[in-house]
Design a protein around this motif. Structure first.
Motif, PDB file in Angstrom:
ATOM      1  N   TYR A 188       0.850  -1.243   0.071  1.00 51.96           N
ATOM      2  CA  TYR A 188      -0.166  -0.004   0.151  1.00 51.96           C
ATOM      3  C   TYR A 188       0.840   1.224   0.057  1.00 51.96           C
ATOM      4  CZ  TYR A 188      -3.624   3.273   1.324  1.00 51.96           C
ATOM      5  OH  TYR A 188      -4.488   4.272   1.430  1.00 51.96           O
ATOM      6  N   LEU A 189       1.966   1.313   0.797  1.00 55.37           N
ATOM      7  CA  LEU A 189       2.945   2.498   0.856  1.00 55.37           C
ATOM      8  C   LEU A 189       3.438   2.838  -0.471  1.00 55.37           C
ATOM      9  CD1 LEU A 189       4.891   1.883   4.190  1.00 55.37           C
ATOM     10  CD2 LEU A 189       2.871   3.630   3.678  1.00 55.37           C
ATOM     11  N   VAL A 190       3.817   1.434  -1.317  1.00 48.45           N
ATOM     12  CA  VAL A 190       4.499   1.606  -2.741  1.00 48.45           C
ATOM     13  C   VAL A 190       3.472   2.349  -3.454  1.00 48.45           C
ATOM     14  CG1 VAL A 190       5.450   0.361  -4.572  1.00 48.45           C
ATOM     15  CG2 VAL A 190       5.939  -0.440  -2.333  1.00 48.45           C
ATOM     16  N   PHE A 191       2.126   1.681  -3.438  1.00 43.62           N
ATOM     17  CA  PHE A 191       1.357   2.383  -4.378  1.00 43.62           C
ATOM     18  C   PHE A 191       0.919   3.830  -3.926  1.00 43.62           C
ATOM     19  CE2 PHE A 191      -3.432   3.360  -4.768  1.00 43.62           C
ATOM     20  CZ  PHE A 191      -3.477   3.427  -6.245  1.00 43.62           C
ATOM     21  N   ASN A 192       0.974   4.137  -2.790  1.00 46.73           N
ATOM     22  CA  ASN A 192       0.567   5.470  -2.361  1.00 46.73           C
ATOM     23  C   ASN A 192       1.643   6.546  -2.858  1.00 46.73           C
ATOM     24  OD1 ASN A 192      -1.636   6.610  -1.769  1.00 46.73           O
ATOM     25  ND2 ASN A 192      -1.436   6.264   0.726  1.00 46.73           N
ATOM     26  N   GLU A 193       2.818   6.128  -3.374  1.00 47.96           N
ATOM     27  CA  GLU A 193       3.943   6.962  -3.716  1.00 47.96           C
ATOM     28  C   GLU A 193       3.570   7.329  -5.178  1.00 47.96           C
ATOM     29  OE1 GLU A 193       7.029   9.009  -2.369  1.00 47.96           O
ATOM     30  OE2 GLU A 193       6.070   7.615  -1.148  1.00 47.96           O
ATOM     31  N   GLY A 194       2.953   6.532  -5.785  1.00 51.06           N
ATOM     32  CA  GLY A 194       2.251   7.054  -6.973  1.00 51.06           C
ATOM     33  C   GLY A 194       3.539   7.084  -8.223  1.00 51.06           C
ATOM     34  N   TYR A 195       3.553   8.089  -9.036  1.00 51.32           N
ATOM     35  CA  TYR A 195       4.403   7.986 -10.213  1.00 51.32           C
ATOM     36  C   TYR A 195       5.595   8.843  -9.799  1.00 51.32           C
ATOM     37  CZ  TYR A 195       6.212   8.438 -14.896  1.00 51.32           C
ATOM     38  OH  TYR A 195       7.283   8.515 -15.782  1.00 51.32           O
ATOM     39  N   ALA A 196       6.939   7.995 -10.180  1.00 52.03           N
ATOM     40  CA  ALA A 196       8.034   8.748  -9.670  1.00 52.03           C
ATOM     41  C   ALA A 196       9.194   8.348 -10.523  1.00 52.03           C
ATOM     42  CB  ALA A 196       8.374   8.291  -8.016  1.00 52.03           C
TER      43      ALA A 196
END
Lengths: 387, 135
Positions: free
Chosen positions: A174-182
């Motif tokens: 979930y944390l990875v997902f929330n970091e979005g596009y980077a």
């Protein structure tokens, strides 16, 4: 070389956990095996564009195993020990998804800090290079390398027993997902890929719920940030939503809910599905959304849940009811001022609303929201000047 | 989450052990620099270090001065109230950890070999917009 320019990097990445699990099955320790796989991965991204292998999985396994044996031998030599790990490879053990699942659990070990778990998961399970992860999180490559090395030491010291904590695995993804596009990596898409993989390995409604939640939110991204501007949910051009992702999310969620083992990710996905279901913002079934927030509260009165519930109550039962619900939210909760501003504006208290929008701009955790709240403040001030 | 730790030549509240550096002994200056280096090394090792630099005390002000004209410069001003001496960026898991590290940095030895107890400015960076903000 530009990663992915000529090599199907997603295909390569997909092989990584399997290859790593294979090395561990052949007797390698996790920390060294993981380093060896990373080196093989970099060699693959480097060499495959000019000489692609017939069998990518076998190629990666062979190269990684060779690296592992080389490293272990030179270390052994350094320590004047006569270790020949290479000799004790019990080959031919059947592949199993249990091994990959164990890797997920190891990388999200509860003894790890969230940022370490994220970094290790992206490398060992996601098959990203240290540089890609460093770029995505805007830290130097050496810092990210240290973070990963340290995480592996923590795991080695703590040891690994049992089936692993699915909760920390899901939270890490979930944390990875929330970091979005980077950087050059779409972390949200990567999180979806890894959650899909996890979901295929464990028969657990909450993992399906998490996958559905990600799909449903990811579907809105094209409408959410337009020309560098944040567009709030009620103003989004819903024709830009990814209907295929929404359909998939809804199917997965529906099947999960039928199992009747509700969890917080499923409840959040249900809320996202209700938004997705409304063709126009004013067709949103806010009453049902409030009910889902009440379900969500059974898993803990998280401040963000209470805040979002106040939004839903405001939409379903009017701004006065929304403000009453907002009383349950501590003043320090991020975005509280933004929600209060909107509710007061709807009540017609423009003076109060203008001040709260300014407060929301000051408290905004990122530039997009700051700009958005400043524009709200400016709009209400202009309205006040006219009246 | 990233934080900027700012060290000030001027402008911070007064430190407990507040003596200008030229009053320190050479060994005390060396010890101070060593402490700072070792602090940064520890952060590199823990995977929390992003960057850091020290700044020269004297700079200038610059501003746009209209189409076709060179930028206007001014200063340095001896009376500038807020003068930054250096910065370090850290990437940590929590605000508590950022405070803990700033506290450690502020304990750098100074005059008499005792901690300076200098006030450091701790500023969070804006984050990226998360994928999930409204539901």
């Amino acid at each position: 070389m530009e990663v992915g320019a000529t090599v199907d990097s997603e295909l390569v990445r997909g092989l990584v956990p399997d290859v790593l699990a294979g090395l561990i099955r052949r007797g390698a320790d996790f920390a060294r095996a993981e380093d060896a796989v990373q080196e093989a991965l970099i060699a693959a991204l480097d060499g495959w564009p000019t000489s692609p292998p017939d069998d990518p999985r076998a190629w990666l396994s062979t190269v990684a195993w060779r690296r592992f044996v080389d490293t272990t031998r030179s270390e052994a030599a350094r320590r004047s020990r006569e270790e020949r790990v290479g000799a004790r490879a019990p080959a031919g053990v059947a592949r199993s998804s249990d091994d990959t699942l164990e890797l997920y659990a190891l990388c999200a070990h509860p003894a790890l800090t969230p940022s370490s778990a994220v970094a290790l998961t992206l490398r060992a399970v996601g098959g990203l290079t240290t540089r890609q992860i460093a770029d995505a999180y805007l830290v130097p490559e050496s810092t990210m390398a240290q973070r990963i090395a340290r995480a592996k030491r923590v795991i080695a010291d703590t040891g690994f027993a049992g089936p692993g904590d699915l909760g920390t695995m899901m939270h890490t993804l979930y944390l990875v997902f929330n970091e979005g596009y980077a950087g050059d990596v779409d972390l949200a898409a990567e999180a979806i890929r890894l959650t899909r993989q996890l979901s295929a390995m464990v028969d657990e409604p909450e993992v399906r719920g998490l996958l559905a939640l990600m799909l449903l939110h990811h579907a809105r991204q094209p409408a959410r940030i337009v020309d560098g501007r944040l567009v709030p949910l009620d103003e989004q051009d819903r024709s830009r939503w990814d209907r295929a992702a929404i359909a998939e999310g809804v199917v997965i969620l529906t099947a999960a809910l039928e199992r009747d083992r509700l969890g917080p990710y499923q409840a959040q996905a249900a809320i996202a599905a209700l938004h997705a279901d409304a063709e126009r913002a004013d067709e949103t079934d806010w009453t049902q959304i409030v009910e889902w927030y009440d379900e969500l509260r059974r898993f803990g009165d998280h401040p963000i849940v209470l805040l979002n519930r106040a939004v839903a109550v405001g939409e379903a039962h009017g701004p006065d009811a929304g403000l009453v619900a907002l009383d349950a939210v501590a003043p320090t909760v991020p975005r509280r001022a933004a929600v209060a501003a909107r509710l007061h504006e709807r009540r017609g208290d423009l003076d109060l609303a203008a001040g709260l929008y300014e407060e929301a701009a000051t408290a905004a955790p990122n530039e997009l929201e700051r700009a958005h709240q400043l524009k709200q403040a400016s709009r209400v001030h202009a309205q006040l000047r006219r009246s | 989450m990233k934080y900027l730790m700012l060290k000030h030549y001027r402008g911070a509240p007064e430190a407990v052990n507040d003596h200008p550096m030229h009053e320190w002994s050479p060994d005390e200056i060396d010890a101070h620099i060593r402490y700072m280096d070792e602090f940064a090394d520890r952060l590199r090792e823990s995977g929390e270090y992003v960057g850091g630099e020290a700044l020269a005390p004297e700079g200038m002000w610059v501003r746009y001065d209209g189409e076709g004209r060179p930028p206007k410069t001014d200063g340095p001003f001896a009376e500038t109230k807020d003068l930054i001496a250096g910065w370090m960026i850290i990437d940590v898991d929590s605000e508590e950890r950022a405070i803990e590290l700033a506290g450690e940095l502020s304990a750098a030895p100074g005059f008499g070999g005792r901690p300076i107890h200098e006030w450091l400015e701790l500023r969070p960076f804006f984050t990226r917009l998360e994928s999930v903000t409204e539901a």
